[in-house]
Design an enzyme around this catalytic site. Sequence first.
Site, PDB file in Angstrom:
ATOM      1  N   PHE A 132      67.316  77.272  54.640  1.00 34.18           N
ATOM      2  CA  PHE A 132      66.281  77.769  55.848  1.00 34.18           C
ATOM      3  C   PHE A 132      66.926  78.527  56.541  1.00 34.18           C
ATOM      4  O   PHE A 132      67.694  78.204  57.081  1.00 34.18           O
ATOM      5  CB  PHE A 132      65.571  76.114  56.813  1.00 34.18           C
ATOM      6  CG  PHE A 132      64.357  77.030  57.346  1.00 34.18           C
ATOM      7  CD1 PHE A 132      62.743  77.209  56.121  1.00 34.18           C
ATOM      8  CD2 PHE A 132      64.609  77.684  58.080  1.00 34.18           C
ATOM      9  CE1 PHE A 132      62.461  77.749  56.903  1.00 34.18           C
ATOM     10  CE2 PHE A 132      63.328  77.588  58.985  1.00 34.18           C
ATOM     11  CZ  PHE A 132      61.945  78.756  57.953  1.00 34.18           C
ATOM     12  N   ASP A 217      74.866  79.486  59.428  1.00 35.59           N
ATOM     13  CA  ASP A 217      73.764  78.683  59.924  1.00 35.59           C
ATOM     14  C   ASP A 217      73.887  77.717  60.455  1.00 35.59           C
ATOM     15  O   ASP A 217      73.636  76.355  59.840  1.00 35.59           O
ATOM     16  CB  ASP A 217      72.665  79.709  59.125  1.00 35.59           C
ATOM     17  CG  ASP A 217      70.862  78.993  59.493  1.00 35.59           C
ATOM     18  OD1 ASP A 217      71.066  78.925  60.823  1.00 35.59           O
ATOM     19  OD2 ASP A 217      70.511  79.060  59.020  1.00 35.59           O
ATOM     20  N   LYS A 246      67.894  77.082  68.466  1.00 31.34           N
ATOM     21  CA  LYS A 246      67.504  75.507  68.041  1.00 31.34           C
ATOM     22  C   LYS A 246      67.776  75.018  69.569  1.00 31.34           C
ATOM     23  O   LYS A 246      67.580  75.216  70.403  1.00 31.34           O
ATOM     24  CB  LYS A 246      67.136  74.919  66.914  1.00 31.34           C
ATOM     25  CG  LYS A 246      66.595  75.324  66.343  1.00 31.34           C
ATOM     26  CD  LYS A 246      65.833  74.238  65.238  1.00 31.34           C
ATOM     27  CE  LYS A 246      65.207  74.409  63.930  1.00 31.34           C
ATOM     28  NZ  LYS A 246      65.171  75.498  63.169  1.00 31.34           N
TER      29      LYS A 246
HETATM   30  C1  LIG Z   1      64.866  76.360  62.401  1.00 33.61           C
HETATM   31  C2  LIG Z   1      65.648  76.844  61.479  1.00 33.61           C
HETATM   32  C3  LIG Z   1      66.080  78.409  61.280  1.00 33.61           C
HETATM   33  C4  LIG Z   1      64.935  79.471  62.103  1.00 33.61           C
HETATM   34  O1  LIG Z   1      64.534  79.692  63.321  1.00 33.61           O
HETATM   35  P1  LIG Z   1      63.803  79.804  64.367  1.00 33.61           P
HETATM   36  O2  LIG Z   1      63.839  79.721  65.888  1.00 33.61           O
HETATM   37  O3  LIG Z   1      62.283  79.585  64.126  1.00 33.61           O
HETATM   38  O4  LIG Z   1      63.625  81.853  63.765  1.00 33.61           O
HETATM   39  C5  LIG Z   1      67.278  79.075  60.669  1.00 33.61           C
HETATM   40  N1  LIG Z   1      67.772  78.471  60.360  1.00 33.61           N
HETATM   41  C6  LIG Z   1      68.135  77.222  60.119  1.00 33.61           C
HETATM   42  C7  LIG Z   1      69.113  76.072  59.607  1.00 33.61           C
HETATM   43  C8  LIG Z   1      67.075  75.970  61.197  1.00 33.61           C
HETATM   44  O5  LIG Z   1      67.327  74.843  60.656  1.00 33.61           O
END
Ligand SMILES: *Cc1c(COP(=O)(O)O)cnc(C)c1O
Length: 388
Positions: A132, A217, A246
């Site tokens: 994700f 990420d 986050k």
């Molecule tokens: C939540 C998440 C995203 C996206 O972040 P947003 O602030 O919702 O755009 C990207 N990568 C990872 C691993 C995430 O958990």
Amino acid sequence: MNTEEITKLDDKYIMHTYGRQPIALSQGEGCFVSDVEGNKYLDCFAGIAVNALGHCHPNIVETISKQAGKLMHCSNIYYTQEQVELAELIIKNSSHDKLFYSNSGAEANEGAIKLARKFTGKTGIISAINSFHGRTITTLAATGQAQYQKPFEPLTPGFVNVEYNSLEAISENISDDTAAVLLEPIQGEGGVVVPDKNYLNGVKSLCYENDIVLILDEVQTGFGRTGEMFGSDLFDVKPDITSTAKGIASGFPFGAFLANEEVADAFKPGDHGSTFGGNPLGSAVAKTSIKTIISENLIENAKLTGKYLKDNLSKLDYDSIVEVRGEGLLIGIELNKDTSELVNLAREEGFLINCTSGNVIRLAPPLIFDKDLSDKVIGILDKLIKDF
Ligand SMILES: *Cc1c(COP(=O)(O)O)cnc(C)c1O
């Protein structure tokens, strides 16, 4: 307004993109939140690993009030002390040299992908199935989940999604045009999937041999969540670029991507930008949040409390439990059936937990979580899973 009135208005005026839980939250304190009817819940999810310091931490409240009364926003065509102090703090606690501020995780990944393409002069991006990375057209191309991608095709070209935790899958898909490999150190939405100890360093070697940039990420895993400052520290891997968001500012919308000097210097004036990114209010809050995480030893706390939770959850001996896994305070409990009903039952008992990937209960409580609260969660999950 009561819950019924709020849900009615939501239904009428807000696009129906979320499968929401039927409660309306109005207040939080520490690890607890309450709804508009005054029901209190133990927050074991922290707004998807966001509220690192829990709710309404006095340091955060004080910083927001002070900075809001001083300077909230100014354009990035001016310097601010808040921005540079935060940058120094983050960089000194990372393996990187320079950063760029965004407002969200998707934007941090967008910028990371742009930087990798600019630095390498190549276009291809390899990411993982069940990953994700965000909801924009480009980060969706990286998000290896067909149900999110299909309705929005054509997505940004150049992306290939390969099996996670397989070096072979990466090497088979490397071409002369591969610019970057983009991976989560632990897959969050994908079901709290922890790769083999040597996987990420193996990927790093493949990248090194082929002049490819490794992007990690860490939007979900960054800033203490896994019991280390970054998930990469769990695996002793040094990526070229790291994206974050986050938990970076304990609930204030904020993000950043970090890079090593040589890579970072590929960006020239005009190559990238953001109106809100790094604004003084967000920067001040992120600085306070990260400083508090460090001064209150919350990374160590995440490691110890996470271990306590995981060890005790692992002792639950029910046929429906497939596996308990995770690092620090990012824990997945995989069951052999859909867990969404279990989330409802937990909520009715006063616990906010989350289900991801269909059959995985995800716990990601604030980093201030402790053993007493852990015992409560273990107790309720024991009871619910036994009868499930
Ligand atoms: C939540 C998440 C995203 C996206 O972040 P947003 O602030 O919702 O755009 C990207 N990568 C990872 C691993 C995430 O958990």
